[in-house]
Design a protein around this motif. Structure first.
Motif, PDB file in Angstrom:
ATOM      1  N   ILE A  85      -4.181   3.685   8.733  1.00 25.51           N
ATOM      2  CA  ILE A  85      -5.161   2.607   8.927  1.00 25.51           C
ATOM      3  C   ILE A  85      -5.690   2.626  10.358  1.00 25.51           C
ATOM      4  O   ILE A  85      -6.904   2.547  10.580  1.00 25.51           O
ATOM      5  CB  ILE A  85      -4.552   1.234   8.570  1.00 25.51           C
ATOM      6  CG1 ILE A  85      -4.318   1.146   7.057  1.00 25.51           C
ATOM      7  CG2 ILE A  85      -5.449   0.092   9.041  1.00 25.51           C
ATOM      8  CD1 ILE A  85      -3.500  -0.052   6.617  1.00 25.51           C
ATOM      9  N   ASN A  86      -4.803   2.776  11.338  1.00 25.99           N
ATOM     10  CA  ASN A  86      -5.232   2.813  12.745  1.00 25.99           C
ATOM     11  C   ASN A  86      -6.152   3.996  13.018  1.00 25.99           C
ATOM     12  O   ASN A  86      -7.174   3.857  13.688  1.00 25.99           O
ATOM     13  CB  ASN A  86      -4.027   2.862  13.679  1.00 25.99           C
ATOM     14  CG  ASN A  86      -3.292   1.546  13.739  1.00 25.99           C
ATOM     15  OD1 ASN A  86      -3.876   0.493  13.537  1.00 25.99           O
ATOM     16  ND2 ASN A  86      -2.001   1.609  13.996  1.00 25.99           N
ATOM     17  N   LEU A 142       0.822  -1.203   0.000  1.00 25.70           N
ATOM     18  CA  LEU A 142       0.000   0.000   0.000  1.00 25.70           C
ATOM     19  C   LEU A 142       0.860   1.258   0.000  1.00 25.70           C
ATOM     20  O   LEU A 142       0.532   2.246  -0.659  1.00 25.70           O
ATOM     21  CB  LEU A 142      -0.943  -0.001   1.200  1.00 25.70           C
ATOM     22  CG  LEU A 142      -2.102  -0.992   1.111  1.00 25.70           C
ATOM     23  CD1 LEU A 142      -2.780  -1.153   2.460  1.00 25.70           C
ATOM     24  CD2 LEU A 142      -3.099  -0.550   0.058  1.00 25.70           C
ATOM     25  N   ALA A 143       1.973   1.223   0.735  1.00 27.18           N
ATOM     26  CA  ALA A 143       2.892   2.366   0.737  1.00 27.18           C
ATOM     27  C   ALA A 143       3.439   2.616  -0.659  1.00 27.18           C
ATOM     28  O   ALA A 143       3.540   3.767  -1.100  1.00 27.18           O
ATOM     29  CB  ALA A 143       4.043   2.120   1.726  1.00 27.18           C
ATOM     30  N   GLU A 144       3.761   1.556  -1.372  1.00 27.02           N
ATOM     31  CA  GLU A 144       4.255   1.684  -2.746  1.00 27.02           C
ATOM     32  C   GLU A 144       3.168   2.241  -3.661  1.00 27.02           C
ATOM     33  O   GLU A 144       3.413   3.131  -4.475  1.00 27.02           O
ATOM     34  CB  GLU A 144       4.717   0.312  -3.248  1.00 27.02           C
ATOM     35  CG  GLU A 144       5.361   0.319  -4.602  1.00 27.02           C
ATOM     36  CD  GLU A 144       6.728   0.965  -4.615  1.00 27.02           C
ATOM     37  OE1 GLU A 144       7.104   1.489  -5.682  1.00 27.02           O
ATOM     38  OE2 GLU A 144       7.418   0.953  -3.583  1.00 27.02           O
ATOM     39  N   SER A 168       5.318   6.076   3.001  1.00 30.68           N
ATOM     40  CA  SER A 168       6.060   5.083   3.778  1.00 30.68           C
ATOM     41  C   SER A 168       5.121   4.101   4.473  1.00 30.68           C
ATOM     42  O   SER A 168       3.937   4.398   4.702  1.00 30.68           O
ATOM     43  CB  SER A 168       6.922   5.784   4.824  1.00 30.68           C
ATOM     44  OG  SER A 168       6.099   6.393   5.794  1.00 30.68           O
ATOM     45  N   GLN A 169       5.669   2.954   4.850  1.00 27.72           N
ATOM     46  CA  GLN A 169       4.878   1.937   5.557  1.00 27.72           C
ATOM     47  C   GLN A 169       4.384   2.451   6.910  1.00 27.72           C
ATOM     48  O   GLN A 169       3.223   2.222   7.255  1.00 27.72           O
ATOM     49  CB  GLN A 169       5.708   0.655   5.702  1.00 27.72           C
ATOM     50  CG  GLN A 169       5.012  -0.479   6.433  1.00 27.72           C
ATOM     51  CD  GLN A 169       5.188  -0.396   7.940  1.00 27.72           C
ATOM     52  OE1 GLN A 169       6.231   0.008   8.426  1.00 27.72           O
ATOM     53  NE2 GLN A 169       4.162  -0.763   8.684  1.00 27.72           N
ATOM     54  N   PRO A 170       5.213   3.172   7.699  1.00 23.10           N
ATOM     55  CA  PRO A 170       4.689   3.684   8.966  1.00 23.10           C
ATOM     56  C   PRO A 170       3.508   4.655   8.778  1.00 23.10           C
ATOM     57  O   PRO A 170       2.574   4.662   9.576  1.00 23.10           O
ATOM     58  CB  PRO A 170       5.891   4.390   9.596  1.00 23.10           C
ATOM     59  CG  PRO A 170       7.071   3.693   9.011  1.00 23.10           C
ATOM     60  CD  PRO A 170       6.665   3.364   7.604  1.00 23.10           C
ATOM     61  N   THR A 171       3.545   5.444   7.704  1.00 25.35           N
ATOM     62  CA  THR A 171       2.430   6.349   7.418  1.00 25.35           C
ATOM     63  C   THR A 171       1.167   5.556   7.130  1.00 25.35           C
ATOM     64  O   THR A 171       0.080   5.888   7.608  1.00 25.35           O
ATOM     65  CB  THR A 171       2.770   7.261   6.220  1.00 25.35           C
ATOM     66  OG1 THR A 171       3.891   8.077   6.574  1.00 25.35           O
ATOM     67  CG2 THR A 171       1.597   8.149   5.836  1.00 25.35           C
TER      68      THR A 171
END
Length: 167
Positions: free
Chosen positions: A74-75, A59-61, A66-69
Motif C-alpha cells: 500500500i505504501n 486484505l492479507a487473508e 502477510s500483513q506486513p507485505t
C-alpha cells in the motif's frame, strides 16, 4: 471480481491506471526475490483498502499473504500513484476560474476512529467518524479539485466558507 464494485473503476480505467503506474514504479527488483503480489494485485489491494476501509489483516487473508507485505504494498503503490497523478493536480483557485457552471459538493471520508462519538470528527448526519472534503467538478463530471479536510462534524456550508469557495 467485478472491478466497478470492488475497486471503483471500470476494467478499462483500472488498466489505464495500471499502465500509468508501471511507468512510475519498479515493482520487481532485478536479481531479487520476486514480489509476493503482482503490480495489478498491489493496485487492487490499495484500491480495496481506500474504497472499503478494510484492515490490512483482512486484505492479507484475501490475497493470501502477510500483513506486513500488504502494508509495504500500500505504501509503495500510494507513493507511485502520487507521482503518476501529480500532473493532473490543479489548484482550487484555478479550478474556480474555469468558465461555466461548476458543481461543488461535500462528502464525508470515513475514518476508523470509533471513539470520536460526539467529538469533532463524528458526523451526526452520517452517524460515523470522518473528514469532510469539498469536491469540485464540471457539469459534465470532470473532477477539478478536492479540498483539504475539515472535521466531519462540520457542515458542508462551513467547509464551503472555510475554503473560500464562494469567489
Amino acid at each position: 471480481m467485478l472491478h466497478q464494485r470492488t475497486t471503483g473503476l471500470t476494467p478499462q480505467q483500472f488498466t489505464t491506471l495500471l499502465t500509468t503506474l508501471t511507468a512510475h514504479i519498479t515493482w520487481a527488483k532485478p536479481g531479487g526475490r520476486p514480489p509476493t503480489l503482482t503490480l495489478a494485485q498491489g493496485l487492487k489491494v490499495t484500491l480495496f483498502y481506500h474504497r472499503h476501509n478494510l484492515t490490512e489483516e483482512l486484505l492479507a487473508e484475501i490475497f493470501n499473504t502477510s500483513q506486513p507485505t500488504i502494508s509495504r504494498t500500500i505504501n509503495t503503490v500510494e507513493k507511485a500513484l502520487e507521482k503518476a497523478l501529480r500532473p493532473l493536480e490543479q489548484s482550487i483557485e484555478n479550478s474556480l476560474k474555469i468558465p461555466g457552471s461548476l458543481v461543488i459538493d461535500g462528502t464525508l471520508i470515513p475514518t476508523w476512529n470509533w471513539r470520536s462519538l460526539g467529538k469533532t470528527n463524528f458526523s451526526g448526519q452520517h452517524k460515523r467518524a470522518g473528514f469532510n472534503h469539498q469536491v469540485i467538478c464540471t457539469l459534465g463530471g470532470k473532477l477539478l479539485a478536492i479540498t483539504d479536510p475539515v472535521p466531519g462534524a462540520r457542515h458542508d456550508a462551513y467547509a464551503f466558507k472555510h475554503h473560500d469557495l464562494q469567489k
